[in-house]
Write an enzyme that holds these catalytic residues in place. Sequence first.
Site, PDB file in Angstrom:
ATOM      1  N   ASP A 112     -40.715 -67.410  49.364  1.00 11.53           N
ATOM      2  CA  ASP A 112     -39.976 -68.348  48.496  1.00 11.53           C
ATOM      3  C   ASP A 112     -39.905 -69.738  49.136  1.00 11.53           C
ATOM      4  O   ASP A 112     -38.887 -70.427  49.034  1.00 11.53           O
ATOM      5  CB  ASP A 112     -38.547 -67.853  48.221  1.00 11.53           C
ATOM      6  CG  ASP A 112     -38.525 -66.610  47.341  1.00 11.53           C
ATOM      7  OD1 ASP A 112     -39.590 -66.167  46.915  1.00 11.53           O
ATOM      8  OD2 ASP A 112     -37.413 -66.093  47.095  1.00 11.53           O
TER       9      ASP A 112
ATOM     10  N   ASP B 232     -36.197 -74.192  45.761  1.00  8.48           N
ATOM     11  CA  ASP B 232     -36.279 -72.747  45.973  1.00  8.48           C
ATOM     12  C   ASP B 232     -35.684 -72.346  47.325  1.00  8.48           C
ATOM     13  O   ASP B 232     -35.143 -71.259  47.477  1.00  8.48           O
ATOM     14  CB  ASP B 232     -37.747 -72.288  45.888  1.00  8.48           C
ATOM     15  CG  ASP B 232     -38.302 -72.473  44.479  1.00  8.48           C
ATOM     16  OD1 ASP B 232     -37.500 -72.565  43.532  1.00  8.48           O
ATOM     17  OD2 ASP B 232     -39.535 -72.534  44.331  1.00  8.48           O
TER      18      ASP B 232
ATOM     19  N   ALA C 139     -29.116 -77.104  57.495  1.00  4.91           N
ATOM     20  CA  ALA C 139     -29.804 -75.938  56.923  1.00  4.91           C
ATOM     21  C   ALA C 139     -28.973 -74.687  57.200  1.00  4.91           C
ATOM     22  O   ALA C 139     -28.372 -74.553  58.273  1.00  4.91           O
ATOM     23  CB  ALA C 139     -31.193 -75.810  57.528  1.00  4.91           C
TER      24      ALA C 139
ATOM     25  N   PRO D  88     -28.487 -82.082  49.905  1.00 10.93           N
ATOM     26  CA  PRO D  88     -28.828 -83.501  49.732  1.00 10.93           C
ATOM     27  C   PRO D  88     -30.224 -83.843  50.258  1.00 10.93           C
ATOM     28  O   PRO D  88     -30.716 -84.933  50.007  1.00 10.93           O
ATOM     29  CB  PRO D  88     -27.753 -84.220  50.567  1.00 10.93           C
ATOM     30  CG  PRO D  88     -27.338 -83.221  51.601  1.00 10.93           C
ATOM     31  CD  PRO D  88     -27.513 -81.861  50.986  1.00 10.93           C
TER      32      PRO D  88
END
Length: 500
Positions: A465, A152, A127, A93
């Site tokens: 990334d 990503d 996270a 989110p």
Amino acid sequence: SVPVSELVAVREEEEENRDDGSWKKIKESEGQDCGQAFTVLYVERCQRHRWRCAEVTFACADEALCQLWVSSIREQLATNTSRPEHLLVYINPCGGKRKAEHIYELKVAPLFARAGIRTHVIVTEYANHARDHLKTEAELKKFDGVVCVGGDGMFSEIIHGLIWRTQIDNGIDLNCPEETLLPCSLRIGIIPAGSTDCICFATVGTNDPVTSALHIIVGDSQPLDVCSVHHNSLFLRYSVSLLGYGFYGDVLTDSERKRWMGPARYDLSGVKMFLTHHYYEGTVSYLPARDAIGTPRDAARCRSGCAVCKHNGEKLSETAERYKMDGALDSGDHESDSEWRTIRGKFLAINGASMSCACPRSPKGLSPAAHLADGTTDLILVRKCSRFDFLRHLLRHTSKDDQFDLNFVEVHRVRRFRFTPRHCQSDSDLELDLRESGKRQIFSQICRDHPACGCTPAYSSWNCDGEILTHTAIDVRVHCQLIKLFARGIEEPTVFEDLA
Ligand SMILES: CCCCCCCCCCCCC/C=C/[C@@H](O)[C@H](COP(=O)(O)O)NC(=O)CCCCCCCCCCCCCCC
Ligand SMILES: Nc1ncnc2c1ncn2[C@@H]1O[C@H](COP(=O)(O)OP(=O)(O)O)[C@@H](O)[C@H]1O
Ligand SMILES: [Ca+2]
């Protein structure tokens, strides 16, 4: 005509829906009473690689015939085993413009429902929530694929969870850079809802949630190379798009402090780091992909059903089979040590691009001819040059001109590469630099006294990334086709494209 593989679903029209516009039209034009009607939902191609779900309703007087059509279409769809029935969905989110949940509920969930796909949805709370859930908790046997709604960074969490789980379940040591990794069986779908979304853009050709959802529904499959990144015998991370030291590392580090700005943070940090113009010294060594077909300067691009990826992928697995039969220990690169090449220098940027890294900012990407699944990565070295020259190089990412056709830029297609920043080099390497370092000490004193002189710090960070790596000295190795996406690569434009 529409190929059965591109049907989304078939729906029987209910009595009460009989006033629905399209069907009514058919009914009136036929001028007769219809017994039944059914609607076929299918993929329609729009401009710039976008897909839409279109529908057409068929009416027919004979109820039995209508039923026969519906059941035979359903049968056809059911026999296609590549279509997923049950998906595990992770939503970040906090990514991009913080609209991931909204995008999923509004544009994706209704399509999955229409296609009869069941989902288990997890909105992440912190996270690495998705990564850790996949690593330890998720009942993967229940699902036919994983869907990532985010950027990503979120995709990176998903592959870390899946790859980790697959290797641990098979007793593979992640810290050993020489290990052959086992491919993951679950495919991953990306619903773009992040800031750059380069992995989605470079594998589908557009950043559009509906297009991605349709690629998932029809059960597309696109293998993807994954780089493992180690520091000595310590596993750090996996990467599928950009591994960038210098410019892209500094842009990322600076932009993390501006996360509140959303995707625009990259532009601001980009301009700032361009003006700062730091260069970094170090040694890059690499193992050229000599036995692979294709080069980073090819005019041809990696597209749907790419023959280069197919050829190189098959060749690599044949070689691996031969090594296994010979009982050789080394399961990794089969080229000999003597083939390693070494380059020392001062670099503005060191980039490993395992795919083109195309994104809306640069539709051709960092390495336009890179392949998604050929078992190689393109190593791009941008040496120290003037700001003007660096700007020329950057600008060429947005035009037809070749960004590699500059005397301070070189590019190599490699299977493996290593980087050591100068200040981590061995004593013998440092002795060679002794003469220069005398000068440096004097200058660093001047720089401390005059911070505006713009002297360069010793270290940058690696942008992996879109995540910052904690180590600067790294060993990178490509694992051919380690994961699979619900995608098919970028399609060549067809005559069926809706040009309206
Ligand atoms: C002057 C125009 C120059 C345009 C150059 C564009 C090159 C862009 C290549 C981008 C490659 C991106 C590779 C993908 C990285 C992503 O994995 C990663 C994470 O994505 P996420 O946020 O979705 O999780 N994204 C990034 O690291 C962002 C990189 C963005 C780089 C932007 C660079 C902008 C440069 C602007 C220079 C301007 C000079 C102006 C001089 C007056
Ligand atoms: N619920 C959450 N709260 C905070 N951070 C999260 C959450 N879920 C995932 N993340 C992290 O957010 C970061 C950015 O995610 P990403 O999807 O890449 O968005 P963006 O493209 O905007 O960078 C990633 O590092 C990811 O691990
Ligand atoms: Ca590749």
